[in-house]
Structures are given as structure tokens and as C-alpha cells.
Scaffold this motif. Sequence first.
Motif, mmCIF file in Angstrom:
data_model
loop_
_atom_site.group_PDB
_atom_site.id
_atom_site.type_symbol
_atom_site.label_atom_id
_atom_site.label_comp_id
_atom_site.label_asym_id
_atom_site.label_seq_id
_atom_site.Cartn_x
_atom_site.Cartn_y
_atom_site.Cartn_z
ATOM 1 N N PHE A 1 -33.879 -83.744 16.141
ATOM 2 C CA PHE A 1 -33.617 -84.803 15.172
ATOM 3 C C PHE A 1 -32.127 -85.000 14.902
ATOM 4 C CE2 PHE A 1 -38.005 -83.651 14.700
ATOM 5 C CZ PHE A 1 -38.619 -84.900 14.684
ATOM 6 N N ALA A 2 -31.294 -84.119 15.470
ATOM 7 C CA ALA A 2 -29.855 -84.347 15.433
ATOM 8 C C ALA A 2 -29.463 -85.533 16.307
ATOM 9 C CB ALA A 2 -29.112 -83.093 15.904
ATOM 10 N N PHE A 3 -30.402 -85.987 17.156
ATOM 11 C CA PHE A 3 -30.140 -87.145 18.017
ATOM 12 C C PHE A 3 -30.465 -88.456 17.303
ATOM 13 C CE2 PHE A 3 -30.304 -83.659 20.915
ATOM 14 C CZ PHE A 3 -29.565 -84.014 22.033
ATOM 15 N N VAL B 1 -28.297 -91.403 17.760
ATOM 16 C CA VAL B 1 -28.473 -92.229 18.960
ATOM 17 C C VAL B 1 -29.681 -93.140 18.826
ATOM 18 C CG1 VAL B 1 -28.902 -92.208 21.459
ATOM 19 C CG2 VAL B 1 -27.385 -90.474 20.440
ATOM 20 N N VAL B 2 -30.822 -92.596 18.383
ATOM 21 C CA VAL B 2 -32.070 -93.374 18.409
ATOM 22 C C VAL B 2 -32.356 -94.120 17.116
ATOM 23 C CG1 VAL B 2 -33.059 -91.847 20.146
ATOM 24 C CG2 VAL B 2 -33.524 -91.414 17.735
ATOM 25 N N GLY B 3 -31.665 -93.763 16.043
ATOM 26 C CA GLY B 3 -31.838 -94.511 14.805
ATOM 27 C C GLY B 3 -32.134 -93.630 13.614
ATOM 28 N N PHE C 1 -37.478 -92.629 24.617
ATOM 29 C CA PHE C 1 -36.484 -93.692 24.377
ATOM 30 C C PHE C 1 -35.698 -93.937 25.666
ATOM 31 C CE2 PHE C 1 -37.096 -91.402 20.357
ATOM 32 C CZ PHE C 1 -37.361 -92.435 19.457
ATOM 33 N N PRO C 2 -36.358 -94.429 26.723
ATOM 34 C CA PRO C 2 -35.672 -94.578 28.014
ATOM 35 C C PRO C 2 -34.444 -95.485 27.964
ATOM 36 C CG PRO C 2 -37.801 -95.702 28.016
ATOM 37 C CD PRO C 2 -37.767 -94.854 26.785
ATOM 38 N N GLN C 3 -34.473 -96.453 27.061
ATOM 39 C CA GLN C 3 -33.337 -97.362 26.950
ATOM 40 C C GLN C 3 -32.086 -96.647 26.441
ATOM 41 O OE1 GLN C 3 -36.025 -97.311 25.060
ATOM 42 N NE2 GLN C 3 -35.447 -97.457 22.894
ATOM 43 N N ASP C 4 -32.258 -95.474 25.841
ATOM 44 C CA ASP C 4 -31.131 -94.723 25.283
ATOM 45 C C ASP C 4 -30.761 -93.510 26.132
ATOM 46 O OD1 ASP C 4 -30.941 -96.369 22.976
ATOM 47 O OD2 ASP C 4 -32.603 -95.278 22.051
ATOM 48 N N GLY C 5 -31.275 -93.442 27.354
ATOM 49 C CA GLY C 5 -31.104 -92.250 28.175
ATOM 50 C C GLY C 5 -29.662 -91.809 28.360
ATOM 51 N N ASP C 6 -28.779 -92.732 28.705
ATOM 52 C CA ASP C 6 -27.381 -92.370 28.942
ATOM 53 C C ASP C 6 -26.724 -91.833 27.672
ATOM 54 O OD1 ASP C 6 -27.627 -93.149 31.570
ATOM 55 O OD2 ASP C 6 -26.624 -95.087 31.300
#
Length: 245
Positions: A87-89, A92-94, A172-177
Motif C-alpha cells: 500500500f506504499a504504492f 502510483v495507483v491512487g 494495474f497494468p497501465q501503471d507497470g512502468d
Amino acid sequence: MKQIPNRLAVVLIAALACTVTHARDAHPTEVYLSASQVNTVLAMLPPPSAPGSAEDQADRATTDRAFAQRSSADFDAAEQEEKFDAFAFASVVGPGFQADKLPHVAALFKEAEHETKEAVDTSKNHWRRVRPCPPASACAMNPEHASKKSFGYPSGHSSRATVDAILLTQLFPQDGDALMQHARDIGWRRVVKGVHTLQDIYAGRMFGQALASAMLTSPAMQHDLAAAAAELRAAGLTGDAHSTP
């Protein structure tokens, strides 16, 4: 770095099998990795530089420089990341990506991170690579406390962050990079903090990639990913979620 000789690899796998099998017996919940899969990943990690070698000294010197030249922002982030999970990400994901709102997602990552830690600890205790200790760092100021730290190779933070990023990319494939970059940043900040070397975090990336790839072959993981994806869709957090093959 040299690969493990065949004879050493056989001995290592046999020794690690006992450790991992015991850990699996003590942790009876449905897991994502079999003991044989973990042992395969453990055996593929090359040894770190020989202690005191020119390569080892150069690796540690890089940490000394990174610590000496650290920015306050990077160091503060490293302090906040001392304990982290998937959840530290959320950066990136929102902001809606919160454990208390997503129990299926939380359960998936709790198990994945637990299994990753088990494998990392086993590898660290095998290689027993001493952590770096830059001048004026917490290690240098309090050597007695530092002596109680785990060994350095591979970096647990780098391993877990890599596993988290790869599994999150399934959701969240759109956020992979961006997810993978965030994982690399978590690893790098361990160097900035003076507690790991570049070898440690690169090994963690390799280790994490291998562990995550093995986890994704698990029917239990695929089931839990599908449940997590459905939960995320219901929460309106992703429009391109994982689907079971």
C-alpha cells in the motif's frame, strides 16, 4: 560475479530444503510457492563479492558516497520506508488504495510479502554478507545496535518492493512502468540510507523477479488475484484489472 559451482549448488539446495520445508510446515495456510520453487530461486542467486576483495571494497565505497551526498528528501523517504507494504504504492495507483478498504488485496499481499521475507531471510543467513557502515551513519554511531541487524545480501526491501510491483502490475497494468520505478527507488534509498550496497539491491531485484514469476504460476495466486481485481473494480480503482487465464 561467479556462479555457484554445481557441487556447491547441490549442497545449498539440500540444506535450504530442510529450512524451507520446516517453515512451510509451521505456516499451514495456502501458499503461493512450493518448497521446491523457493529452493530453485535460492540456488539461482549468485554469491556476492568476496569480503575484502577490490570489488567488495568498491561496492561499499559507493554506499559511503551515496550516504555522504544524500538529500534530506531521499533520506526522509528512506526513514519512512523502513517498514512498508504494497500500500506504499498508493502514490502510483491512487489515494484510494488503502488496506482497510481492500481486504482481499491486503490478504494477497500479506501472504506474498510473508513468503518473500522467508526466502530472503534464508538467503541472507546463507550468504551472511555484512552490511555497509558509512562514516557518521547510524551503524557507525551505534555499532552494538547495528550488530543486531540482519545480513545484507539480498536486500529485503528491494526484494519485497520488486515482488509488490510485479504483482501490482497484474492489477494495474497501465501503471507497470511507474510501479517498477517506485520499487527501484525504494531499493536505491536503502543505499542512500547507508544500510545496503548496490550489489545488495540488485540481488534483491533479481530475487524478487524470480519469486514473483514463480508465484504467478500458482493457482492460489491466480484465484486471489481474480478476487483482488474484482474488489478493485467494485471500489472503482481500476478499469483494466487482472483476469484469470
